[in-house]
Structure formats: C-alpha cells, structure tokens
Design a protein around this motif. Sequence first.
Motif, short mmCIF file in Angstrom:
data_model
loop_
_atom_site.label_atom_id
_atom_site.label_comp_id
_atom_site.label_asym_id
_atom_site.label_seq_id
_atom_site.Cartn_x
_atom_site.Cartn_y
_atom_site.Cartn_z
N PRO A 1 -0.91 3.29 6.17
CA PRO A 1 0.34 3.59 5.29
C PRO A 1 0.78 4.40 4.25
O PRO A 1 -0.12 5.72 4.25
CB PRO A 1 -0.09 2.60 4.85
CG PRO A 1 -1.68 2.10 4.22
CD PRO A 1 -2.49 2.72 5.58
N LEU A 2 1.87 4.93 4.69
CA LEU A 2 2.53 6.29 3.81
C LEU A 2 3.64 5.97 3.02
O LEU A 2 4.20 5.65 3.42
CB LEU A 2 2.61 7.53 5.10
CG LEU A 2 1.53 8.49 5.33
CD1 LEU A 2 1.27 7.46 6.49
CD2 LEU A 2 2.15 9.61 5.73
N ASN A 3 3.09 5.64 2.20
CA ASN A 3 4.34 5.12 1.06
C ASN A 3 5.16 6.55 0.29
O ASN A 3 4.80 7.59 0.05
CB ASN A 3 3.97 4.67 0.43
CG ASN A 3 4.26 3.54 -0.99
OD1 ASN A 3 6.12 3.76 -0.90
ND2 ASN A 3 4.27 2.25 -1.21
N LEU A 4 6.88 5.73 0.97
CA LEU A 4 7.68 7.19 0.67
C LEU A 4 9.07 6.26 0.12
O LEU A 4 8.64 5.19 0.17
CB LEU A 4 8.19 7.79 1.93
CG LEU A 4 7.20 8.90 3.10
CD1 LEU A 4 7.87 9.12 3.94
CD2 LEU A 4 6.29 9.73 2.15
N ARG A 5 9.73 7.10 -0.64
CA ARG A 5 10.27 6.24 -1.41
C ARG A 5 11.74 6.79 -0.32
O ARG A 5 11.59 7.58 -0.11
CB ARG A 5 10.99 7.10 -3.05
CG ARG A 5 10.33 6.72 -3.60
CD ARG A 5 10.13 7.74 -4.41
NE ARG A 5 9.36 7.72 -5.89
CZ ARG A 5 8.82 8.32 -7.14
NH1 ARG A 5 9.70 9.31 -7.42
NH2 ARG A 5 8.13 8.19 -7.80
#
Length: 424
Positions: free
Chosen positions: A378-382
Amino acid sequence: MKLEALAAQYASDPRIKALDKALGSKKNIVVKAYNAAGSSAALALSSIRRGGVPMLVVGDSADDAGYLYHDLSRLAGENAVAMLPSAYKRDIKYGQVDPPSQILRTEALGRWHSDPELRFVVTYPEALAERVASAESITDHTLHLSLDRQADLTETVRWLRDNAFTEVDYVYEPGQFALRGSILDIFGYSHELPYRIDFFGDDIDSIRTFSTETQLSVEKMQQVAITSDVPSHSAGMSLMEFIDPQTLIAVRDADYTLQRIAAVASQTFSDSALVADEGDRTAMTHVVDAEEFAARFGSFRRLVFTGADAAPAPGEAAVDMRCSPQALYHKNFDIIADSFGHFLADGFEILILSDSEKQIERLRDIFADRGDDIRFTPLNLRSTKVLWITLRRGVCSRIIRSSTVSISTISRATVHVPERLHCR
C-alpha cells in the motif's frame, strides 16, 4: 512505501536514462517517447532534470493539462509546478474573462524567471494562443511589500490606483482594494486569496491572506508580491518569446497544438457577444500570430510524449516506454483477482495507492473474504482515488488521475512492463 521512493525507482529505469541521454545530445532537436500510457509520461517528466529553466509541458486540452499538472505536483511537489491556463472562459472569441484563471496565469509568468523551485509550467493550445506580458512589464507592475521594509500607506494606495485597481468597500475579485483606517485589503492578480495589510505609520505591522466569504485570516505572510492586470498595460508577446531559448518543451502532439493555435488565431470576436454587448471586445487583439508562433516553436528542443504505439521514423530519436493502458475490470473482483494472480505469477509487484487506510483495509478484507492470495504494497496518498500499479523488477508503469472516491468506484491500472528497451 512512499511515492517519492516509487518515483526514484522509475527514475533509475533504463528507459529514463535513454530519454535523458537522447535529450542531452545536441543533434536531437526532437525526442519521442511512445507507448507512454497514463501517468507514465508524468513519471518520466518528473525524472528528467534539465537544470536552470522550467520545462514547458503542453497537454492536448485543458483537462489533459489538469491531469498532467496534478500528477507532476504529486511527484515533484506543488511548488515545483505551475499552471498556465487561458485567461478566458469558453473560447477567447467571447471575451469572457475568468479571474481565477487570470490569477494562475499571472502567477506562472511571475515565477517563471525568478523562482528557482519552479521546474514545470503546464499549459494547453488555447492558453498558448494568448499573448503574455514581457518579464519587464510584469516587474514594472508588481508591488513588493514585506514586514522588514517601510511602506507609505498613501503611496501604496496611489500605486494601486495608477495600476487600475478599483477601490471598493469589500474586495471580492482580482483588481480591487479596500481601505479602512490603517488596514488595506488588496486582491491582486498573482495570488488566489487577497491580502490584508495592517499599517502602523510607515511600518507594516502584519500581512495576512484572508477569505472573501468569511473575512477570516488564512495565513500570515512575511512578504508579498502584488501584481496588477499586466495585459491591460502591455501589448504582449507570444510565450515562445517570453521563455528562455534553452527551455525544453514536452508536448503530447506538436502538430495538433499548432493547428489549434492557428484555429484560435483565425477567429473573430463573436457576433453574439457583440449583439449582447458582453465580454472584452479587445480579446482577439491578445491572440498570437500563428505563423510566427509556429516558427519560434520549431526552434526549441522538444520531447514528444504519446500513449500511442507510434513506431519512430528512420533516424528519429525515440524511446519505447512499454506502458500499456489500464485494463477494464468493471468492478468485477473475479476478473480483478484472476488478473492480479497472473501478474504475481509472472513476477510483478502490485502497488495500491489510496488516500485512506480504511480503503486499503477494506480491499484487503474483500480479497481475504474471497480467499484470494493477493499480495500488494500500500501507498497512502492524500486526495488520490484508489488505484493499483503493477511493476516488475522495481519498474513502475503507471499512476492514475486523482480525486477522492469510494471503494465502489475505484479505478484500475494494470500495466505490463517488458524487460526490453527500444531506443533508436
């Protein structure tokens, strides 16, 4: 894993190195990157550093430019990217000025030759068809105020009037100012919010941006640059005259861009706008000479990027980016799980980007409930819609456009990245 790490992996790929080498050769006026599907083009552009001057990135339309702007902002940082839109709503022939676009346009031009952080300016044909003020004219019609410098309130108000600012009770659009005692509100053309400046004699006590709707302060500022409506003071020039001769132009379709500029330049002011007595009747005088623009455009080094499988002509410097368009899953997790399983079996790594940990966990739960052994990072981005990327041997292929959506309306990107590199 963070987006920066993903971009760094992509930057080390042989295709990016081949692009950089081709662009570094003086004999190559035009370099082509084909099979650059989706956001692989933005990833490639963000990996290219041609020091000193910003890169001009030209999309096919306002929407395309918006996607490129967003991708580059996420990859390079918001301060590294500026948008140069058309200053008009609809077509320029209707003469309907769009104040928010004027602000973005003036901000981009004001930063172009002075901001070392600026790496990319993104635009599109209709915006290129409009003349811009010279750098000297922008400087001459910009007022600088800061907390560590004295400023006479009366002289400041005189400058505003001399530069066509209108005095009102409350500012609500660019080109206005309001004076209440020692407090001066100014809505210039180089910032999306107006400034509230509190004078104490010849000293500036505070500078803040504020909301026109609530009148509440948004951010304290140490210094500001207030630019007037420069086009009204200048006959202008084409952007090709404004930018540095060493500028690299990255364009999706050069022929289409020049054709659209010629089409805009061939128009006359709208008869319906004349009858309705609406719009700026001088709007068409702000259009460039299409033939002169095309001649100057041809003198710049260009990187042509396309998602099409457009094989290069003999002798053409070109790199095959080997990125295919997203597959169509239609929210069908049977197809998704089967496709992802094949990617994993083929040695791909799957990255899923989302603005929400809950969305990531929900996706994990869906795969678990189905009994699917789908492994992903997972890559958490806004402010990014859920999407997935497949990559092999650390080479990323695509990032999707952004906006926050629920898991039920997710976008998908699964892209093969073959080992072989074509560079001619």
